[in-house]
Design a protein around this motif. Structure first.
Motif, PDB file in Angstrom:
ATOM      1  N   GLY A  71       0.812  -1.208   0.000  1.00  0.00           N
ATOM      2  CA  GLY A  71       0.000   0.000   0.000  1.00  0.00           C
ATOM      3  C   GLY A  71       0.845   1.257   0.000  1.00  0.00           C
ATOM      4  N   SER A  72       0.325   2.325   0.606  1.00  0.00           N
ATOM      5  CA  SER A  72       1.039   3.603   0.620  1.00  0.00           C
ATOM      6  C   SER A  72       0.701   4.381   1.883  1.00  0.00           C
ATOM      7  N   ILE A  73       1.590   5.328   2.229  1.00  0.00           N
ATOM      8  CA  ILE A  73       1.419   6.205   3.384  1.00  0.00           C
ATOM      9  C   ILE A  73       1.345   7.642   2.906  1.00  0.00           C
ATOM     10  N   ALA A  74       0.322   8.366   3.360  1.00  0.00           N
ATOM     11  CA  ALA A  74       0.258   9.812   3.150  1.00  0.00           C
ATOM     12  C   ALA A  74       0.817  10.478   4.404  1.00  0.00           C
ATOM     13  N   HIS A  75       1.932  11.193   4.234  1.00  0.00           N
ATOM     14  CA  HIS A  75       2.647  11.811   5.363  1.00  0.00           C
ATOM     15  C   HIS A  75       2.519  13.331   5.286  1.00  0.00           C
ATOM     16  N   ARG A  76       2.294  13.942   6.452  1.00  0.00           N
ATOM     17  CA  ARG A  76       2.283  15.407   6.556  1.00  0.00           C
ATOM     18  C   ARG A  76       2.930  15.781   7.878  1.00  0.00           C
ATOM     19  N   ASP A  77       3.806  16.817   7.869  1.00  0.00           N
ATOM     20  CA  ASP A  77       4.442  17.220   9.126  1.00  0.00           C
ATOM     21  C   ASP A  77       4.537  18.727   9.248  1.00  0.00           C
ATOM     22  N   SER A  78       4.919  19.166  10.453  1.00  0.00           N
ATOM     23  CA  SER A  78       4.952  20.592  10.773  1.00  0.00           C
ATOM     24  C   SER A  78       6.131  21.321  10.148  1.00  0.00           C
ATOM     25  N   SER A  79       7.034  20.583   9.475  1.00  0.00           N
ATOM     26  CA  SER A  79       8.113  21.227   8.722  1.00  0.00           C
ATOM     27  C   SER A  79       7.697  21.538   7.287  1.00  0.00           C
ATOM     28  N   GLU A 103       0.121  10.309   9.701  1.00  0.00           N
ATOM     29  CA  GLU A 103       0.338   9.259   8.701  1.00  0.00           C
ATOM     30  C   GLU A 103      -1.001   8.572   8.443  1.00  0.00           C
ATOM     31  N   PHE A 104      -1.406   8.530   7.165  1.00  0.00           N
ATOM     32  CA  PHE A 104      -2.682   7.932   6.820  1.00  0.00           C
ATOM     33  C   PHE A 104      -2.549   6.974   5.657  1.00  0.00           C
ATOM     34  N   ASN A 105      -3.478   6.036   5.600  1.00  0.00           N
ATOM     35  CA  ASN A 105      -3.639   5.172   4.444  1.00  0.00           C
ATOM     36  C   ASN A 105      -4.584   5.891   3.490  1.00  0.00           C
ATOM     37  N   PRO A 106      -4.079   6.393   2.357  1.00  0.00           N
ATOM     38  CA  PRO A 106      -4.935   7.188   1.472  1.00  0.00           C
ATOM     39  C   PRO A 106      -5.887   6.354   0.620  1.00  0.00           C
ATOM     40  N   SER A 107      -5.722   5.039   0.606  1.00  0.00           N
ATOM     41  CA  SER A 107      -6.573   4.179  -0.212  1.00  0.00           C
ATOM     42  C   SER A 107      -7.910   3.929   0.488  1.00  0.00           C
ATOM     43  N   THR A 108      -8.969   3.834  -0.297  1.00  0.00           N
ATOM     44  CA  THR A 108     -10.282   3.499   0.249  1.00  0.00           C
ATOM     45  C   THR A 108     -10.567   2.006   0.186  1.00  0.00           C
TER      46      THR A 108
END
Length: 229
Positions: A71-79, A103-108
């Motif tokens: 699968g894949s990871i959607a990553h977002r951070d404060s930097s 960190e989220f799984n972007p797939s439905t």
């Protein structure tokens, strides 16, 4: 000396959207006999349901590696980093003096499976950092993390190295260890012999007082090898 940490002995966590196996003490799982190994503090084998994930939370003074198995990871951070990691990619986030991320799984439809790894840094504080790279899946022992970025590896703030091991059935490889260095082998899939000791998927091996590691794939292998102080 090689001590096997069998997959079925690991800690468990289940929250509906997340199923995890903990090699070392983590969260609600506490075992004083398994608090880490050298500077290696966490190996979590995580499975995240479609559309679910870890809400924004903070870290500091930790080198955090994610390795996507499926699968894949959607990553977002404060930097300001907003990235997607796909199957086979490594991410190294240096928390430094403090960082927030999600960190989220972007797939439905497709579950996300990944290893979350924490290594204690050599020095506290400093600027947070983010790195990401796919090192391929060809049969080889490939350096993916090091303190000096050797061979195009990701740079970690610790005197530690992480190798990715891919072997076809019957193939062999080896790694020399400097005197006083230790190693941890984490088998992702296949069946692996390490100096004659057999590992099954999910097994780990704590290794000390060995000058060389000899690997033989008894079935096609994917594994991580940590070289540690």
């Amino acid at each position: 000396m090689i001590t096997i940490r069998n997959a079925h002995e690991r800690g468990r966590a289940s929250f509906g959207w997340l199923n995890s196996r903990h090699t070392f003490s983590f969260g609600h799982y506490y075992d004083p006999a398994h608090m880490g190994f050298s500077r290696l503090r966490v190996i979590n084998d995580d499975s995240v349901a479609p559309g679910a994930g870890f809400e924004t939370h903070g870290h500091r003074d930790m080198e955090i590696i994610s390795y996507v198995l499926e699968g894949s990871i959607a990553h977002r951070d404060s930097s300001g980093n907003e990235k997607v990691l796909t199957t086979g990619e490594f991410q190294l986030m240096s928390a430094g003096r403090g960082i927030l991320h999600s960190e989220f799984n972007p797939s439905t439809t497709q579950p996300l499976k990944f290893l979350q790894i924490w290594i204690e840094p050599e020095v506290s504080g400093g600027e947070p950092g983010y790195q990401q790279k796919d090192f391929g899946n060809e049969p080889a022992l490939t350096l993916v993390v090091s303190p000096d970025g050797a061979e195009g590896s990701l740079v970690i703030k610790q005197d530690a190295r992480l190798y990715q091991l891919w072997l076809e059935q019957g193939q062999e490889s080896s790694l020399a260890l400097t005197s006083g260095r230790r190693a941890w082998v984490q088998l992702v899939e296949g069946e692996l012999s390490v100096n004659g000791e057999r590992l099954a998927p999910g097994d780990g091996a704590a290794i000390s007082n060995e000058s060389r590691l000899d690997f033989t794939a008894l079935r096609p292998v994917r594994a991580l090898i940590f070289e540690l102080p």
